[in-house]
Design a protein around this motif. Structure first.
Motif, mmCIF file in Angstrom:
data_model
loop_
_atom_site.group_PDB
_atom_site.id
_atom_site.type_symbol
_atom_site.label_atom_id
_atom_site.label_comp_id
_atom_site.label_asym_id
_atom_site.label_seq_id
_atom_site.Cartn_x
_atom_site.Cartn_y
_atom_site.Cartn_z
ATOM 1 N N SER A 96 0.835 -1.193 0.000
ATOM 2 C CA SER A 96 0.000 0.000 0.000
ATOM 3 C C SER A 96 0.876 1.252 0.000
ATOM 4 O O SER A 96 1.499 1.588 1.012
ATOM 5 C CB SER A 96 -0.924 0.005 1.217
ATOM 6 O OG SER A 96 -1.613 1.232 1.304
ATOM 7 N N ALA A 97 0.915 1.931 -1.141
ATOM 8 C CA ALA A 97 1.705 3.157 -1.240
ATOM 9 C C ALA A 97 1.111 4.264 -0.371
ATOM 10 O O ALA A 97 1.845 5.074 0.205
ATOM 11 C CB ALA A 97 1.773 3.609 -2.692
ATOM 12 N N THR A 98 -0.201 4.296 -0.256
ATOM 13 C CA THR A 98 -0.854 5.321 0.570
ATOM 14 C C THR A 98 -0.466 5.169 2.035
ATOM 15 O O THR A 98 -0.121 6.156 2.707
ATOM 16 C CB THR A 98 -2.381 5.223 0.428
ATOM 17 O OG1 THR A 98 -2.744 5.422 -0.946
ATOM 18 C CG2 THR A 98 -3.073 6.262 1.302
ATOM 19 N N ASN A 101 3.307 6.100 2.500
ATOM 20 C CA ASN A 101 3.549 7.543 2.473
ATOM 21 C C ASN A 101 3.042 8.220 3.744
ATOM 22 O O ASN A 101 3.675 9.148 4.267
ATOM 23 C CB ASN A 101 2.881 8.159 1.247
ATOM 24 C CG ASN A 101 3.620 7.813 -0.036
ATOM 25 O OD1 ASN A 101 4.757 7.332 -0.009
ATOM 26 N ND2 ASN A 101 2.976 8.039 -1.180
ATOM 27 N N ALA A 156 5.975 -1.344 -0.850
ATOM 28 C CA ALA A 156 5.763 -0.085 -1.559
ATOM 29 C C ALA A 156 6.775 0.977 -1.161
ATOM 30 O O ALA A 156 6.816 2.051 -1.756
ATOM 31 C CB ALA A 156 4.340 0.420 -1.285
ATOM 32 N N HIS A 163 4.185 -0.695 -6.982
ATOM 33 C CA HIS A 163 3.154 -0.001 -6.206
ATOM 34 C C HIS A 163 3.652 1.308 -5.603
ATOM 35 O O HIS A 163 2.854 2.052 -5.012
ATOM 36 C CB HIS A 163 2.637 -0.919 -5.089
ATOM 37 C CG HIS A 163 2.024 -2.191 -5.579
ATOM 38 N ND1 HIS A 163 0.738 -2.264 -6.066
ATOM 39 C CD2 HIS A 163 2.533 -3.456 -5.664
ATOM 40 C CE1 HIS A 163 0.470 -3.508 -6.419
ATOM 41 N NE2 HIS A 163 1.536 -4.252 -6.195
ATOM 42 N N HIS A 164 4.936 1.567 -5.742
ATOM 43 C CA HIS A 164 5.510 2.759 -5.119
ATOM 44 C C HIS A 164 4.974 4.038 -5.761
ATOM 45 O O HIS A 164 4.750 4.096 -6.976
ATOM 46 C CB HIS A 164 7.035 2.727 -5.247
ATOM 47 C CG HIS A 164 7.702 3.964 -4.732
ATOM 48 N ND1 HIS A 164 7.906 4.194 -3.396
ATOM 49 C CD2 HIS A 164 8.202 5.049 -5.388
ATOM 50 C CE1 HIS A 164 8.513 5.354 -3.238
ATOM 51 N NE2 HIS A 164 8.704 5.896 -4.424
ATOM 52 N N ARG A 165 4.774 5.058 -4.928
ATOM 53 C CA ARG A 165 4.342 6.368 -5.408
ATOM 54 C C ARG A 165 5.156 7.442 -4.700
ATOM 55 O O ARG A 165 5.227 7.445 -3.477
ATOM 56 C CB ARG A 165 2.848 6.583 -5.132
ATOM 57 C CG ARG A 165 2.312 7.891 -5.730
ATOM 58 C CD ARG A 165 0.807 8.041 -5.548
ATOM 59 N NE ARG A 165 0.421 8.242 -4.160
ATOM 60 C CZ ARG A 165 -0.267 7.362 -3.451
ATOM 61 N NH1 ARG A 165 -0.635 6.212 -3.976
ATOM 62 N NH2 ARG A 165 -0.587 7.620 -2.189
ATOM 63 N N PRO A 166 5.794 8.343 -5.445
ATOM 64 C CA PRO A 166 6.608 9.396 -4.815
ATOM 65 C C PRO A 166 5.765 10.225 -3.836
ATOM 66 O O PRO A 166 4.587 10.470 -4.058
ATOM 67 C CB PRO A 166 7.083 10.234 -6.005
ATOM 68 C CG PRO A 166 7.014 9.314 -7.184
ATOM 69 C CD PRO A 166 5.846 8.416 -6.930
ATOM 70 N N GLU A 171 0.825 15.687 -0.319
ATOM 71 C CA GLU A 171 0.362 14.422 0.246
ATOM 72 C C GLU A 171 0.832 14.268 1.693
ATOM 73 O O GLU A 171 0.116 13.711 2.534
ATOM 74 C CB GLU A 171 0.854 13.246 -0.594
ATOM 75 C CG GLU A 171 0.305 11.898 -0.106
ATOM 76 C CD GLU A 171 0.718 10.742 -0.988
ATOM 77 O OE1 GLU A 171 0.292 9.595 -0.712
ATOM 78 O OE2 GLU A 171 1.475 10.967 -1.966
#
Length: 400
Positions: A96-98, A101, A156, A163-166, A171
């Motif tokens: 889960s990237a969310t 982060n 992530a 699944h990674h998100r910068p 954010e």
């Protein structure tokens, strides 16, 4: 359960057990430091296992100890929520990237900065202080390890994971705001409102009551709008603190050098705080403990042979912790069977402190029977909190 913890805590507070407990805690504290560093560099994929083990053990022990003191509402604080969410990410939702982060922002923001704000210190022999450092430092350290050093890219956290998100500034602020708002609402309802009778009338401590009664800068800031609005002011101050500390997180998430430098700085602050504790607080407390042990020692000698007390004082006028440390540094043996020192003077043992030199009076008042009583006192050391070893002697030899 509370009674069991009370028995355990009372047992650990025994002076003879306390010293062994502190030695074991110091050993484990130092071992935790080098083992964590080893895992980061050699086996980063094992960091989640190491973190989970420490989290379960340390928080369980803290709950037991705090429950007896009516401090266990501290475990409802924001930092404990983040640690629980860490376990959720590591073992239930690793892709889960969310969630990653959110945890990265909160752990590198308010959690890490709490070490600076609350002056957490890396005092190795103190379980309570080491637990506080763990709660605030281990989450960002574990997440940073998975982000920059995990070659399997299994979560992530890794930029190579699909699944990674910068993580950006927007954010970071939104994630921190959401999780803080949910936690603060639940904290107010279940702790400050539903349990207000226990908190206000039965002596149960919370972060709010603790800070309000502290009298420091935060307490004064909480009273700016009057006592009636102190709670609302407290919540707003916590939110503002969280947002300010989250601002640099986007930079840390995009640069391994900045991330590592930040964590090294936070660890350095905890080490500096520990240095202040050891030299400004612990050393004075230690000297006081030595003085108490010497009083108990002299009382036991006086009970056996009152004349020996005066002779002991004349042979060894310096009865401070410095004298004990000097003799210990010289490697003076504390064994009853140790060879006699210079001029026939032998060291005694005062509750585990070597180098306590004793001279027994050679005057006629020191009869053979009193000497035999002293030897009997020495042989029964296992049943006594203070062990005395004596010999007729000349003055204490100089320690080079």
């Amino acid at each position: 359960m509370v009674q069991q913890w009370q028995v355990i805590e009372t047992t650990l507070a025994n002076p003879m057990i306390m010293r062994k407990r502190d030695k074991i805690a110091f050993f484990l504290g130092v071992s935790n430091l080098w083992l964590s560093a080893l895992l980061v560099g050699v086996a980063p994929t094992l960091m989640p296992v190491w973190y989970t083990f420490k989290c379960v053990v340390l928080i369980a022990v803290r709950w037991g100890l705090y429950r007896r003191r009516r401090w266990h509402y501290f475990l409802a604080d924001f930092c404990y929520l983040i640690n629980v969410m860490m376990l959720l990410f590591l073992w239930v939702m690793p892709t889960s990237a969310t969630l990653f982060n959110l945890l990265f922002a909160c752990s590198h923001g308010p959690l890490a900065w709490a070490i600076v704000t609350w002056r957490n210190s890396l005092v190795f022999h103190s379980l309570d202080k080491m637990t506080s450092v763990f709660i605030h430092l281990s989450p960002p350290l574990t997440l940073a390890t998975l982000r920059w050093f995990d070659s399997t890219h299994s979560t992530a956290a890794s930029p190579q994971n699909p699944h990674h998100r910068p993580l950006g500034l927007g954010e970071s602020l939104i994630a921190a705001t959401v999780v803080y708002a949910v936690w603060q609402a639940a904290y107010y309802i279940f702790i400050l409102y539903r349990r207000r009778d226990k908190v206000n009338n039965q002596g149960y401590a919370t972060s709010f009551t603790w800070l309000l009664g502290d009298g420091g800068a935060i307490a004064r800031a909480m009273a700016v709008f009057g006592e009636r609005h102190a709670m609302a002011t407290f919540m707003l101050l916590q939110y503002a603190y969280s947002m300010v500390t989250v601002v640099p997180v986007a930079l840390l998430a995009g640069s391994p050098v900045a991330n590592i430098a930040f964590l090294v700085s936070i660890v350095s602050v905890s080490v500096w705080n520990a240095a202040g504790f050891y030299f400004d607080v612990f050393s004075k407390r230690y000297a006081g403990d030595v003085a108490k042990l010497e009083q108990a020692f002299r009382a036991q000698v006086a009970a056996v042979d009152p004349a020996a007390v005066g002779a002991s004082a004349s042979a060894r006028p310096e009865t401070t912790a410095a004298a004990a440390a000097e003799a210990a540094a010289a490697g003076v043996s504390s064994s009853p069977s140790a060879a006699a020192g210079e001029n026939g003077c032998r060291p005694g043992v005062v509750a585990g402190f070597p180098g306590q030199w004793i001279k027994v009076s050679s005057s006629p008042s020191t009869t053979a029977s009193s000497k035999a009583a002293l030897n009997k006192s020495s042989s029964s050391a296992s049943s006594s909190p203070v062990t005395v070893v004596m010999a007729e002697s000349a003055p204490r030899p100089k320690v080079q």
